[in-house]
Design a protein around this motif. Structure first.
Motif, PDB file in Angstrom:
ATOM      1  N   CYS A  62       0.846  -1.206   0.000  1.00  0.00           N
ATOM      2  CA  CYS A  62       0.000   0.000   0.000  1.00  0.00           C
ATOM      3  C   CYS A  62       0.874   1.247   0.000  1.00  0.00           C
ATOM      4  O   CYS A  62       0.593   2.220  -0.711  1.00  0.00           O
ATOM      5  CB  CYS A  62      -0.918   0.017   1.226  1.00  0.00           C
ATOM      6  SG  CYS A  62      -2.262  -1.164   1.115  1.00  0.00           S
ATOM      7  N   ILE A  67      -1.810   3.767  -1.458  1.00  0.00           N
ATOM      8  CA  ILE A  67      -3.181   3.368  -1.101  1.00  0.00           C
ATOM      9  C   ILE A  67      -3.411   3.701   0.387  1.00  0.00           C
ATOM     10  O   ILE A  67      -2.684   3.197   1.247  1.00  0.00           O
ATOM     11  CB  ILE A  67      -3.394   1.845  -1.320  1.00  0.00           C
ATOM     12  CG1 ILE A  67      -3.117   1.489  -2.786  1.00  0.00           C
ATOM     13  CG2 ILE A  67      -4.796   1.417  -0.890  1.00  0.00           C
ATOM     14  CD1 ILE A  67      -3.090  -0.024  -3.067  1.00  0.00           C
ATOM     15  N   GLY A  88      -9.688   3.725   0.118  1.00  0.00           N
ATOM     16  CA  GLY A  88      -8.484   2.899   0.235  1.00  0.00           C
ATOM     17  C   GLY A  88      -8.801   1.517   0.775  1.00  0.00           C
ATOM     18  O   GLY A  88      -9.886   0.972   0.548  1.00  0.00           O
TER      19      GLY A  88
END
Ligand SMILES: Cc1cc2nc3c(=O)[nH]c(=O)nc-3n(C[C@H](O)[C@H](O)[C@H](O)COP(=O)(O)OP(=O)(O)OC[C@H]3O[C@@H](n4cnc5c(N)ncnc54)[C@H](O)[C@@H]3O)c2cc1C
Length: 458
Positions: A62, A67, A88
């Protein structure tokens, strides 16, 4: 970010399998609200890791792909703490739910973050032990750490912060660190354990915890103490705390809430300001003597009634009613939402604070129940209203503001136990002044991209 790219989805599916990663609407909608009225932004996906290594790989991916990430426990927060505000990925920790070891000789347990408080107590109970912090809800230990939760027994046993020794945490970019140790005390370096406790998932994800356990007391006595007004009831709080009798719980309840509890649970209590109190002891004579002394002290403050009992059924019914106060209020006002004030002040300021809060509610002409963990100087006001009616809701916000400002003026805090989340961010500069900027710098050091539970605390 409400949608993931195909390569993101492929990575998560490959890592944990399709049964532990979902982009389905129902999973996403189940992870967009806690019990508060704060609404978030629908997450693009929800993932359920089961090991520290998986968490580390998820976070590293991520971070590399920008993200936003939001950790999730049982979702019982009251300030939007686990509510994703940038969409997200929600990282749901509830499958990391193993009690790894209970070590009675050390009075400690090693647990994963998704273990529920009641399950830990069920297992520790087999050794005559328990984990004392007790928010009414059956929260996860990870969520309790992130919010530094406490509850009715904090007056004797401390908050979550006082009952944790060691953590394993995954930092936003995926690095795994250990904080603290299993020794009962340590003076070694900065206390990163306590930095993580209360950080609301903004610095990383906790994946393993060593908690302190306490012995289950041999005898417990619950008492209800009635007063003619809120002022005398709250004055008795300071006297009881200073008496050395060591109450294990000391809660203030107003007549309006007692009335709802009587109606729903048949408690049969007088509908006047009341203290719910508990004492722990090793024998009947000790407990009876404690009760007699507590009664004498309360009568000096004007108490008009004192009932105590050591029977387990009566005690359990009383605390169950107290723990379910929020639900009871909601059931009495169907269709309305609540805004929960969670201010805390030094114990000497508690009587004035209670009177101030009640008159703020009365002056505004809103529905509000003033109660709280009196023994910790913690005041809850559950304000109830229609969130769709802007001017009515603005009145509740104004009462909340007035009470919090008064608490801060009295050297207190905007939140004794629920955390900042979304709802209390506006009070941070007022409460912390220049320290707020240093908190922001710490956040930036751990999470320069601002991807870890964004929109919380700051
Ligand atoms: C009826 C009722 C009564 C309550 N009474 C009390 C009370 O008396 N005292 C009290 O303190 N609270 C109380 N609460 C609030 C709530 O139960 C606590 O704040 C609890 O600690 C939340 O835990 P959770 O597992 O639900 O976490 P969540 O609400 O899911 O998450 C809480 C925070 O923790 C983060 N998080 C979750 N897991 C991790 C992890 N492993 N690592 C890092 N961050 C993580 C989330 O991102 C979020 O910021 C009550 C709630 C209800 C519904």
């Amino acid at each position: 970010m409400n949608e993931l790219l195909a390569q993101h989805t492929a990575f998560f599916k490959e890592l944990v399998g399709s049964e532990r990663f979902s982009t389905g609407t129902s999973h996403r909608e189940l992870h967009v609200r806690d019990i508060s009225a704060h609404h978030g932004s629908l997450p693009a996906g929800v993932i359920f890791p089961v090991t520290t290594d998986e968490v580390a790989k998820i976070l590293a991916f991520c971070y590399g792909n920008d993200i936003p990430m939001t950790p999730w426990g049982a979702g019982t927060s009251t300030e939007g703490n686990p509510v994703p505000v940038c969409g997200g990925l929600v990282i749901d920790l509830t499958l990391m739910n193993r009690v790894i070891a209970i070590r009675p000789a050390d009075l400690q347990a090693d647990v994963e973050p998704g273990v529920l408080r009641k399950e830990l107590n069920r297992q520790a109970g087999q050794f005559g032990l328990f984990f004392p912090p007790d928010p009414g809800a059956d929260a996860t230990i990870g969520g309790m750490i992130a919010n530094n939760a406490s509850g009715v027994q904090t007056v004797k046993y401390g908050a979550t912060r006082d009952n944790v020794l060691r953590l394993v945490a995954v930092l936003p970019h995926g690095e795994v660190i250990h904080t603290g140790c299993k020794a009962p005390k340590s003076s070694s370096g900065y206390d990163l354990t306590r930095l993580f406790i209360g950080s609301e998932g903004t610095l990383g994800i906790v994946t393993e915890i060593t908690v302190k356990l306490s012995g289950i007391p041999a005898l417990r006595m619950a008492a209800t103490i009635q007063f003619p007004d809120l002022a005398s009831a709250s004055q008795a709080v300071g006297i009881l705390i200073g008496s050395g009798l060591g109450p294990a719980a000391l809660e203030l309840l107003p007549p309006g809430l007692i009335c709802l509890m009587n109606r729903e649970k048949g408690l049969g209590l007088a509908e006047v300001p009341t203290l719910f109190c508990e004492f722990h002891g090793s024998s009947d004579p000790v407990i009876e003597e404690t009760a007699a002394l507590a009664r004498e002290l309360c009568e000096e403050c004007g108490a008009v009634g004192f009932r105590h009992a050591s029977d387990e059924a009566g005690r359990t019914a009383l605390w169950r009613a107290r723990h379910e106060a929020w639900e009871t209020i909601h059931r009495a006002h169907p269709g309305l939402e609540s805004l929960i004030v969670d201010a805390a002040v030094p114990i000497s300021a508690y009587p004035e604070m209670v009177v101030f809060a009640q008159s703020a509610v009365d002056r505004a002409g809103v529905i509000g129940y003033v109660f709280g963990h009196a023994g910790d100087g913690n005041l809850h006001v559950v304000l109830v209203g229609d969130i769709r009616d802007e001017s009515a809701w603005a009145k509740l916000e104004a009462v909340n503001h007035a009470i919090v400002e008064e608490a801060i003026r009295k050297d207190g805090t905007c939140t004794g136990e629920h955390g900042i989340g979304i709802g209390k961010r506006k009070f941070m500069p007022l409460e912390h002044g220049a320290s707020y900027e240093w908190m922001r710098r710490i956040k930036t050091l751990f999470d320069p991209k601002g991807l870890m539970n964004p929109g919380k605390i700051f």
